[in-house]
Design a protein around this motif. Sequence first.
Motif, mmCIF file in Angstrom:
data_model
loop_
_atom_site.group_PDB
_atom_site.id
_atom_site.type_symbol
_atom_site.label_atom_id
_atom_site.label_comp_id
_atom_site.label_asym_id
_atom_site.label_seq_id
_atom_site.Cartn_x
_atom_site.Cartn_y
_atom_site.Cartn_z
ATOM 1 N N ALA A 40 11.634 -4.065 1.288
ATOM 2 C CA ALA A 40 13.194 -4.537 0.471
ATOM 3 C C ALA A 40 12.684 -3.592 -0.894
ATOM 4 O O ALA A 40 11.920 -3.335 -1.431
ATOM 5 C CB ALA A 40 12.685 -5.688 0.940
ATOM 6 N N PRO A 41 13.600 -3.488 -1.297
ATOM 7 C CA PRO A 41 14.045 -2.867 -2.630
ATOM 8 C C PRO A 41 14.025 -4.681 -4.044
ATOM 9 O O PRO A 41 13.555 -4.512 -4.807
ATOM 10 C CB PRO A 41 15.207 -2.592 -3.454
ATOM 11 N N SER A 42 14.271 -5.252 -3.549
ATOM 12 C CA SER A 42 14.129 -6.637 -3.869
ATOM 13 C C SER A 42 12.775 -7.763 -3.810
ATOM 14 O O SER A 42 13.085 -7.992 -2.051
ATOM 15 C CB SER A 42 15.194 -7.281 -4.024
ATOM 16 N N ILE A 43 12.406 -8.514 -4.270
ATOM 17 C CA ILE A 43 11.799 -10.237 -3.899
ATOM 18 C C ILE A 43 11.588 -10.755 -4.824
ATOM 19 O O ILE A 43 12.061 -11.148 -5.862
ATOM 20 C CB ILE A 43 10.211 -9.687 -3.400
ATOM 21 N N ALA A 44 11.529 -11.961 -4.211
ATOM 22 C CA ALA A 44 11.820 -13.142 -5.047
ATOM 23 C C ALA A 44 10.480 -13.684 -5.580
ATOM 24 O O ALA A 44 9.580 -13.225 -5.411
ATOM 25 C CB ALA A 44 11.914 -14.177 -3.815
ATOM 26 N N VAL A 45 10.685 -13.902 -7.281
ATOM 27 C CA VAL A 45 9.998 -14.776 -8.100
ATOM 28 C C VAL A 45 8.723 -15.412 -7.051
ATOM 29 O O VAL A 45 8.611 -16.117 -6.064
ATOM 30 C CB VAL A 45 10.384 -14.900 -8.507
ATOM 31 N N ASN A 46 7.748 -15.104 -8.011
ATOM 32 C CA ASN A 46 6.016 -15.675 -6.780
ATOM 33 C C ASN A 46 6.050 -15.190 -5.456
ATOM 34 O O ASN A 46 4.940 -16.228 -4.714
ATOM 35 C CB ASN A 46 6.576 -17.175 -6.495
ATOM 36 N N THR A 47 6.989 -14.064 -4.959
ATOM 37 C CA THR A 47 5.894 -13.667 -3.680
ATOM 38 C C THR A 47 5.799 -12.445 -3.998
ATOM 39 O O THR A 47 5.752 -11.697 -4.901
ATOM 40 C CB THR A 47 7.411 -13.314 -2.873
ATOM 41 N N SER A 48 4.983 -11.790 -2.833
ATOM 42 C CA SER A 48 4.394 -10.524 -3.176
ATOM 43 C C SER A 48 4.809 -9.235 -1.527
ATOM 44 O O SER A 48 5.276 -10.166 -0.615
ATOM 45 C CB SER A 48 2.867 -10.354 -2.811
ATOM 46 N N THR A 49 4.880 -7.991 -1.892
ATOM 47 C CA THR A 49 5.004 -7.268 -0.918
ATOM 48 C C THR A 49 3.711 -6.295 -1.147
ATOM 49 O O THR A 49 3.163 -5.931 -1.900
ATOM 50 C CB THR A 49 6.847 -6.631 -0.820
ATOM 51 N N LYS A 50 3.944 -6.009 0.482
ATOM 52 C CA LYS A 50 2.345 -4.452 0.526
ATOM 53 C C LYS A 50 3.674 -3.204 0.576
ATOM 54 O O LYS A 50 4.594 -2.366 0.983
ATOM 55 C CB LYS A 50 1.941 -4.570 1.837
ATOM 56 N N LEU A 51 3.193 -2.541 -0.525
ATOM 57 C CA LEU A 51 4.197 -0.477 -0.864
ATOM 58 C C LEU A 51 3.027 0.119 -0.045
ATOM 59 O O LEU A 51 1.767 0.190 -0.137
ATOM 60 C CB LEU A 51 3.356 -0.773 -2.668
ATOM 61 N N THR A 85 -8.110 -7.748 -4.030
ATOM 62 C CA THR A 85 -8.280 -7.308 -2.372
ATOM 63 C C THR A 85 -7.168 -6.280 -1.616
ATOM 64 O O THR A 85 -7.337 -6.136 -0.613
ATOM 65 C CB THR A 85 -8.452 -8.812 -1.591
ATOM 66 N N SER A 86 -5.728 -6.822 -2.372
ATOM 67 C CA SER A 86 -4.967 -5.715 -1.973
ATOM 68 C C SER A 86 -4.133 -4.520 -2.847
ATOM 69 O O SER A 86 -3.213 -5.132 -3.638
ATOM 70 C CB SER A 86 -4.126 -6.458 -1.082
ATOM 71 N N PRO A 87 -4.973 -3.492 -3.019
ATOM 72 C CA PRO A 87 -4.640 -3.079 -4.731
ATOM 73 C C PRO A 87 -3.163 -3.010 -4.488
ATOM 74 O O PRO A 87 -2.483 -2.457 -5.505
ATOM 75 C CB PRO A 87 -5.364 -2.016 -4.579
ATOM 76 N N SER A 88 -2.619 -2.580 -3.495
ATOM 77 C CA SER A 88 -0.969 -2.621 -3.223
ATOM 78 C C SER A 88 0.107 -3.493 -3.057
ATOM 79 O O SER A 88 1.500 -2.911 -3.040
ATOM 80 C CB SER A 88 -0.647 -0.796 -2.166
ATOM 81 N N ARG A 89 -0.230 -4.179 -3.553
ATOM 82 C CA ARG A 89 0.392 -5.235 -2.848
ATOM 83 C C ARG A 89 1.240 -5.734 -4.360
ATOM 84 O O ARG A 89 0.313 -6.035 -5.329
ATOM 85 C CB ARG A 89 -0.238 -6.779 -2.563
ATOM 86 N N VAL A 90 2.253 -6.007 -4.694
ATOM 87 C CA VAL A 90 2.725 -6.094 -6.073
ATOM 88 C C VAL A 90 3.670 -7.337 -5.244
ATOM 89 O O VAL A 90 4.482 -7.686 -4.695
ATOM 90 C CB VAL A 90 4.057 -4.958 -6.069
ATOM 91 N N THR A 91 3.489 -7.973 -6.714
ATOM 92 C CA THR A 91 3.714 -9.547 -6.410
ATOM 93 C C THR A 91 4.772 -9.763 -7.596
ATOM 94 O O THR A 91 4.653 -9.260 -9.119
ATOM 95 C CB THR A 91 2.584 -10.683 -6.985
#
Lengths: 566, 216
Positions: A40-51, A85-91
Amino acid sequence: MFRLICAAVAILLLSSCGTETPTRQNDFTPLTSIQIVAAAPSIAVNTSTKLTVIGNFSGLFTRDVTSQAIWSSTAPAVANFVTPTSPSRVTGLAPGPAVLTATVGGQSATFNLMVTSATVSLITITPATPSVPLGQNVQFTATGTFSDGTTQDLTFDATWTSSDATVATVGDTATDEGLAKTLKAGTSTISAAFQTASNSTLMTVTAPVLQSIAVTPANPKALSASTEQFTATGTYSNGTSADITSQVIWSSSQTGIATIAATGKVTTLTQGATVISAALNGVTGNSNLKVTGGNLTGITVTPANPRLVLGTTVQLSANGFFSNGSSRDITGVVGWSVGSPTVGSVSTPGGGVALLTANAVTAAPTTLTATFNAVTGNINLTVAAPLLQSLAIFPASLDLAVGTTGRFTATATFSDGTQQDVTLNANWTASAAGIATVDNTGIVKGRVHGVASGSATVNAAYGGLSAPTAAMMTVRARTLTALTVTPSPATIAIGNPVAFTATAVYSDGTSQNVTEIATWTIDNLNIAAFADSTNQPGQVVGIDTSTAVLTASFGGKSQTVNITVH
Amino acid sequence: MKRIFLMMIALSLSLLICGPVRAQHIGPYVGANFGVNLLMDAKATDELGNFNMSYSPALQWSAVVGWDLKPNSSVGEGRVELEYTRRSNSLDSVEFVEGKVSGGGDLTADSLLLNCIGMIRDESSWSPYILIGLGAARLDASGLKVSGQPLSTDTTTVFAYQLGTGVDYALTDALSLDFGYRFFGTTAPTFTEPGGQRFKTDYFSHSVDVGLRVGF
């Protein structure tokens, strides 16, 4: 020579057909562009998503190159890559926009990420209330519903717990978030919590389920008119295995070639191939059975047309004749019937043995029939009741080495002048059990064992009489120097038996037949097998064309024989 | 290529209908062959996995020098010869996990084989034969490319062999035409990639050719 040349040509030609499904990635074609893909193009604060980064290679193909990406953020206080441990995960660290950049092989791409201030209001766990067999794992997913109405995968960000860690554990580290592992049957509540929201689901761990069945022997060969015991071994979801021979449903794909009983015992009928299957709970295991040795065309029964004394027992033998010209003992597989069942009865104690007992005097001969696969062989049975006159033991004496065996037989003479071997009916005794013993049960009645040096007598009693002269047994301590086996080497036609003889040679120059007590083995039972291990020790029958090695062992000595089956 | 095939077929058919009986040549001879070579698709393996290489058909030529054995020789009817052959096939495509991409460059094999040829001779001018040859081949990967990028430029020498069959037609006592098929193979050659790692591949080919032999 011509065959050799043809084989060499074939091998060379076949060896040239050598391409396989490629396993190597194409790193020759240049990478010309990359693209960042996010859930998704947006995430909630303090959550993460893997790109994910997808590379385009000169327009020829695309490939996931995420693992090679180097990441950066234009607003690290808003969104950044903080999970080693998951470099492509953005928080998302604070509300606001951030431009994320990935660089791979000199190519770059950007992604505009918006971090929102939404808060989680509900967590949903899937799968809900799963039932899992012991030994299998379940990957749970936590999906958050946020105050702005959006949903987001929170599996990585949630805290996972299991109410009963002895039943199942659930991972809560970067590499195993939400992964439940079963440990024993039972139930456990799996919970996921994030911020102020949490939810749980009941996980039931059931008994392990059957996953595969192995049927043994695997792909065997057997002669027609023989039996073969198959075994089914089940492997379960928790990695354990068990003998399930008696639980499975056995079947044969070609019942005209071989049938199989519920016990897993196969009876081969005609030459050919069939698939033996074992099925249970939707799981099936197979074994390919090849039946050799021709088709049964006739049966002869011995002794031919016996005249028995009332109450006596003799051993029967059925010999089969086959379409490939072979003949062999098939006593163990034929069915027996007596025309007048009150006159005689046939018992089959196993080991390919059939015993006929005379139960009533006949006014006229009655027919005794051996049947297999609609092929029959007949003899006429006569039962009389003459008076017993005398009993004699043969031979009159035996000279045995310690640890070996010999055979005595008892012959009765009757009032009508007839004689009959009553070895199986006599009661056998030995005078000194410390020196020699004599078997007194089953088809080994009359077999003597040399126990220690010395002399003993052996006698037999039948019908109230004993042999007037007991047989003499001399047992000597001898040193075994060699073991010989004949014939050697041996050539056997498929389906035909060859009787091997093992002879012990002693230091005093004597020798003794030890065929019956030697231990016999064959290295490849799909090529040659023992005709009947109980009744005919040392007798080998050819199964399929090739070579095998027969080994006889006795007294610490072994001797091998090369067998060629054609 | 099509023209060459048509010429070969026309020549073969014309020879089939004429068959004067000739005396058999004994002794040294020289010859040359010309034909078409089909290099088979080959698996290549390096430390990163395996991939497949496909080549285009190519022309090949050979030169031979040998000896016609005398009839009823103790070693049999036939001849022995030393054969040099050159064939050079273009790398057409290379298949990786992601699929096929275009190839480039040539793989050239120069082989020197000792051939033993067993023949069936009778009164006819036609003499069928089978052939086995052993020797060595120098394989030259000349500018092999994948999607225009270098794959290998390297040279290696390997053990080589061939099996063949065909038929000789005696034009005169000392002049013969040869129509033959050859299966040629080598032990697996190894070539160096740009990154320094090496890949091993297969080399097997089929060929048909026509030749002319002159005896002395």
